[in-house]
Design a protein around this motif. Structure first.
Motif, PDB file in Angstrom:
ATOM      1  N   ILE A  17       0.906  -0.986  -0.529  1.00  0.00           N
ATOM      2  CA  ILE A  17       0.601  -0.161  -0.119  1.00  0.00           C
ATOM      3  C   ILE A  17       1.017   1.456   0.168  1.00  0.00           C
ATOM      4  CG2 ILE A  17      -0.016   0.159   2.664  1.00  0.00           C
ATOM      5  CD1 ILE A  17      -2.994   0.826   1.850  1.00  0.00           C
ATOM      6  N   ASP A  18      -0.004   2.739  -0.775  1.00  0.00           N
ATOM      7  CA  ASP A  18       1.073   3.270  -1.191  1.00  0.00           C
ATOM      8  C   ASP A  18       1.018   4.336  -1.120  1.00  0.00           C
ATOM      9  OD1 ASP A  18       3.706   1.827  -1.543  1.00  0.00           O
ATOM     10  OD2 ASP A  18       3.069   1.622  -3.322  1.00  0.00           O
ATOM     11  N   VAL A  19       1.413   5.737  -0.701  1.00  0.00           N
ATOM     12  CA  VAL A  19       0.308   7.188  -0.070  1.00  0.00           C
ATOM     13  C   VAL A  19       1.055   8.261  -2.065  1.00  0.00           C
ATOM     14  CG1 VAL A  19       0.414   9.257   0.576  1.00  0.00           C
ATOM     15  CG2 VAL A  19       0.658   6.807   1.561  1.00  0.00           C
ATOM     16  N   TYR A  20      -0.360   8.313  -2.341  1.00  0.00           N
ATOM     17  CA  TYR A  20      -0.396   8.875  -3.376  1.00  0.00           C
ATOM     18  C   TYR A  20      -0.933  10.723  -3.431  1.00  0.00           C
ATOM     19  CZ  TYR A  20       1.002   4.949  -5.887  1.00  0.00           C
ATOM     20  OH  TYR A  20       2.067   3.551  -5.934  1.00  0.00           O
ATOM     21  N   ALA A  21      -0.289  11.709  -3.985  1.00  0.00           N
ATOM     22  CA  ALA A  21      -0.634  13.041  -4.085  1.00  0.00           C
ATOM     23  C   ALA A  21      -1.058  13.497  -6.054  1.00  0.00           C
ATOM     24  CB  ALA A  21      -0.186  14.304  -3.459  1.00  0.00           C
ATOM     25  N   GLY A  22      -1.794  13.831  -6.189  1.00  0.00           N
ATOM     26  CA  GLY A  22      -2.680  14.399  -7.672  1.00  0.00           C
ATOM     27  C   GLY A  22      -3.183  13.001  -7.988  1.00  0.00           C
ATOM     28  N   THR A  23      -3.217  13.630  -9.083  1.00  0.00           N
ATOM     29  CA  THR A  23      -3.576  11.979 -10.838  1.00  0.00           C
ATOM     30  C   THR A  23      -3.404  12.264 -11.595  1.00  0.00           C
ATOM     31  OG1 THR A  23      -5.912  13.879 -11.375  1.00  0.00           O
ATOM     32  CG2 THR A  23      -6.349  12.110  -9.241  1.00  0.00           C
ATOM     33  N   ARG A  36     -12.174  -0.261   1.275  1.00  0.00           N
ATOM     34  CA  ARG A  36     -12.729   0.346   2.612  1.00  0.00           C
ATOM     35  C   ARG A  36     -11.299   0.348   3.144  1.00  0.00           C
ATOM     36  NH1 ARG A  36     -16.726  -4.333   3.391  1.00  0.00           N
ATOM     37  NH2 ARG A  36     -19.314  -3.192   3.156  1.00  0.00           N
ATOM     38  N   GLY A  37     -10.504  -0.811   3.338  1.00  0.00           N
ATOM     39  CA  GLY A  37      -8.958  -0.075   3.481  1.00  0.00           C
ATOM     40  C   GLY A  37      -7.774   1.223   3.200  1.00  0.00           C
ATOM     41  N   GLU A  38      -8.744   0.923   2.004  1.00  0.00           N
ATOM     42  CA  GLU A  38      -7.891   2.936   1.454  1.00  0.00           C
ATOM     43  C   GLU A  38      -8.670   3.864   1.611  1.00  0.00           C
ATOM     44  OE1 GLU A  38      -6.574   0.204  -2.999  1.00  0.00           O
ATOM     45  OE2 GLU A  38      -8.898   1.645  -2.466  1.00  0.00           O
ATOM     46  N   ASP A  39     -10.134   3.557   2.241  1.00  0.00           N
ATOM     47  CA  ASP A  39     -10.528   4.945   2.372  1.00  0.00           C
ATOM     48  C   ASP A  39     -10.277   5.041   4.077  1.00  0.00           C
ATOM     49  OD1 ASP A  39     -12.192   5.245   0.194  1.00  0.00           O
ATOM     50  OD2 ASP A  39     -14.167   3.994   0.693  1.00  0.00           O
ATOM     51  N   MET A  40      -9.918   3.865   5.015  1.00  0.00           N
ATOM     52  CA  MET A  40      -9.580   4.056   6.245  1.00  0.00           C
ATOM     53  C   MET A  40      -8.722   4.302   6.509  1.00  0.00           C
ATOM     54  SD  MET A  40      -7.299   2.241   8.503  1.00  0.00           S
ATOM     55  CE  MET A  40      -7.240   0.967   7.809  1.00  0.00           C
ATOM     56  N   PHE A  41      -7.029   4.416   5.392  1.00  0.00           N
ATOM     57  CA  PHE A  41      -6.018   5.096   5.867  1.00  0.00           C
ATOM     58  C   PHE A  41      -6.152   6.239   4.510  1.00  0.00           C
ATOM     59  CE2 PHE A  41      -3.653   0.211   5.804  1.00  0.00           C
ATOM     60  CZ  PHE A  41      -3.332   0.919   7.050  1.00  0.00           C
ATOM     61  N   THR A  42      -6.572   6.996   4.198  1.00  0.00           N
ATOM     62  CA  THR A  42      -7.356   7.791   3.781  1.00  0.00           C
ATOM     63  C   THR A  42      -7.119   8.647   4.529  1.00  0.00           C
ATOM     64  OG1 THR A  42      -7.440   7.256   1.101  1.00  0.00           O
ATOM     65  CG2 THR A  42      -8.114   9.773   1.885  1.00  0.00           C
ATOM     66  N   SER A  43      -8.582   8.327   5.006  1.00  0.00           N
ATOM     67  CA  SER A  43      -9.145   9.064   5.882  1.00  0.00           C
ATOM     68  C   SER A  43      -8.275   9.993   7.359  1.00  0.00           C
ATOM     69  CB  SER A  43     -10.965   8.942   6.819  1.00  0.00           C
ATOM     70  OG  SER A  43     -10.067   7.206   8.279  1.00  0.00           O
ATOM     71  N   LEU A  44      -7.002   8.951   7.406  1.00  0.00           N
ATOM     72  CA  LEU A  44      -5.701   9.179   8.628  1.00  0.00           C
ATOM     73  C   LEU A  44      -4.854  10.533   8.090  1.00  0.00           C
ATOM     74  CD1 LEU A  44      -5.147   6.278   9.923  1.00  0.00           C
ATOM     75  CD2 LEU A  44      -6.594   7.582  11.004  1.00  0.00           C
ATOM     76  N   LEU A  45      -5.142  10.438   6.709  1.00  0.00           N
ATOM     77  CA  LEU A  45      -4.129  11.342   5.994  1.00  0.00           C
ATOM     78  C   LEU A  45      -3.866  12.578   5.847  1.00  0.00           C
ATOM     79  CD1 LEU A  45      -3.431   8.362   3.072  1.00  0.00           C
ATOM     80  CD2 LEU A  45      -1.985   9.342   5.011  1.00  0.00           C
ATOM     81  N   PRO A  46      -3.426  14.133   5.830  1.00  0.00           N
ATOM     82  CA  PRO A  46      -3.605  15.302   5.184  1.00  0.00           C
ATOM     83  C   PRO A  46      -4.417  15.006   3.933  1.00  0.00           C
ATOM     84  CG  PRO A  46      -1.222  14.913   6.331  1.00  0.00           C
ATOM     85  CD  PRO A  46      -2.019  13.625   5.844  1.00  0.00           C
ATOM     86  N   GLU A  47      -5.484  16.660   4.000  1.00  0.00           N
ATOM     87  CA  GLU A  47      -6.044  16.694   2.644  1.00  0.00           C
ATOM     88  C   GLU A  47      -5.609  16.739   1.052  1.00  0.00           C
ATOM     89  OE1 GLU A  47      -9.538  19.177   1.490  1.00  0.00           O
ATOM     90  OE2 GLU A  47      -8.273  19.823   3.331  1.00  0.00           O
TER      91      GLU A  47
END
Length: 385
Positions: free
Chosen positions: A62-68, A309-320
């Motif tokens: 699982i990785d963290v991204y910004a932008g599309t 669900r896991g992606e949504d959960m971790f995304t909710s813990l990240l900065p906007e």
């Protein structure tokens, strides 16, 4: 203000209705109790299905991204995605616990131990789901929590749910709602074990057409057993005595049909096709084509919703502006020939470059591998013809 992740909490317009409890209707299935979440794991199908889902979710990268699009870039993982509990066991161990909590009880609970400077959780210690009680205050409509018999402040409680329904704070529990099926399967297995270990049935009947008192019956039994003990001689009976051996097939004594049925039903709790993926007999035929499709079916019908669900959960813990993403390609473990063809097609159509392919195959980069192929690449066959 928010109790969880910055979203306003609205009061429910009515009190939550009571959920009927199948395990409390009187039938206990030979004293099978599913009061603890782990008790349902005595049923092999429940263990297999939950372990498969939890293991895959907890081991996928699982990785963290910004932008599309072209602006998309990968970012370093924050502490909460490296070791969420801060206990040194890492994100995989934490994710497995979290997934088992959702799969068995429909809810994941934790205590927010630490936050970053903008208020996002950086350390979450999970609770056992059976130790947590949650409800809405009838006056304010806001959630109230207790864990291990102690009150937990709403701002410290971290809660995620699966199987949500309107008007309820907590998600539905699969084990609670399928207690009858799971309990029947466990009871059938226990009875089969007891049948052979404890002699739950007599091996034969010695009968006489005359009336016998207790002493006479006991004497006859002792003499008959003594004549056979340590001997394979033929027993001779007289004066109206008859011996009838009781034959019970293994299928009947172990309730094999019941166990097969409940195993398939328990597997289906966790998604359509799960019984077939795990190899349980469901009355249909399993062909080679079906087997080749197992990985795709597993991702489509059983795993992907949990990954989302896991992606949504971790995304909710990240900065906007940041989001988490599982690498689903890691689930598609194919043979060498299939992988080679897929890589060749991607290179041929300039979707990727050589070094990206080499990285997927865990090979080192080459100096010329960062540019797309020039000119027309050889055509790649997509079948065996």
């Amino acid at each position: 203000m928010s109790l969880f992740f910055g979203r306003p909490e609205r009061r429910a317009p009515f009190s939550e209705p009571e959920i009927p409890r199948p395990s409390a209707t009187g039938g206990t299935f030979a004293r099978v109790t599913l009061a603890r979440a782990e008790a349902s794991l005595q049923k092999v199908a429940v263990w297999s299905a939950t372990d498969l889902i939890a293991s895959l979710v907890s081991t996928l990268p699982i990785d963290v991204y910004a932008g599309t699009g072209k602006a998309r870039k990968e970012l370093p993982k924050p502490r909460v995605m490296v070791d969420p509990a801060g206990d040194g066991y890492g994100v995989g161990d934490w994710l497995y616990q979290y997934m088992m909590s959702l799969l068995l009880r429909g809810n994941g609970y934790g205590k927010t131990v630490d936050r970053d400077r903008i208020g996002n959780p950086t350390q979450i210690v999970l609770y056992h789901p059976d130790e947590v009680q949650g409800w809405r205050d009838e006056k304010s409509g806001l959630p109230q929590w207790r864990a291990g018999g102690k009150t937990v402040e709403p701002q410290d409680m971290w809660h995620r749910r699966a199987y949500p329904t309107p008007g309820r704070l907590l998600g539905l529990s699969p084990v609670e709602h399928h207690a009858g099926t799971i309990g029947l399967g466990i009871a059938a297995a226990r009875f089969g074990k007891q049948w052979f270990e404890d002699g739950a049935h007599p091996s034969g009947m010695l009968t006489n057409d005359k009336s016998l008192d207790h002493k006479q019956a006991r004497t006859a039994k002792e003499r008959f057993l003594a004549s056979l003990s340590g001997s394979r001689d033929v027993a001779v009976l007289g004066q109206g005595w008859k011996y009838q051996q009781i034959q019970v097939s293994a299928n009947e004594s172990q309730f094999l049909e019941t166990q097969r049925y409940t195993a398939a039903e328990c597997a289906r709790i966790y998604g359509p096709g799960m019984a077939e993926i795990l190899g349980y007999d469901t009355g249909g035929s399993m062909t080679y084509a079906n087997v080749e499709q197992r990985s795709l079916d597993l991702l489509t019908y059983a795993i992907d919703k949990w990954l989302v669900r896991g992606e949504d959960m971790f995304t909710s813990l990240l900065p906007e502006g940041q989001y988490a993403k599982f690498n689903r390609a890691a689930l598609s473990r194919t043979d060498l020939l299939t992988r080679t063809r897929a890589h060749a097609i991607a290179l041929q159509n300039k979707w990727t470059v050589v070094n990206e392919v080499r990285d997927l195959e865990e090979l080192g980069p080459v100096p010329w591998g960062d540019k797309p192929n020039e000119g027309d690449a050889p055509k790649v066959k997509t079948d065996d013809k």
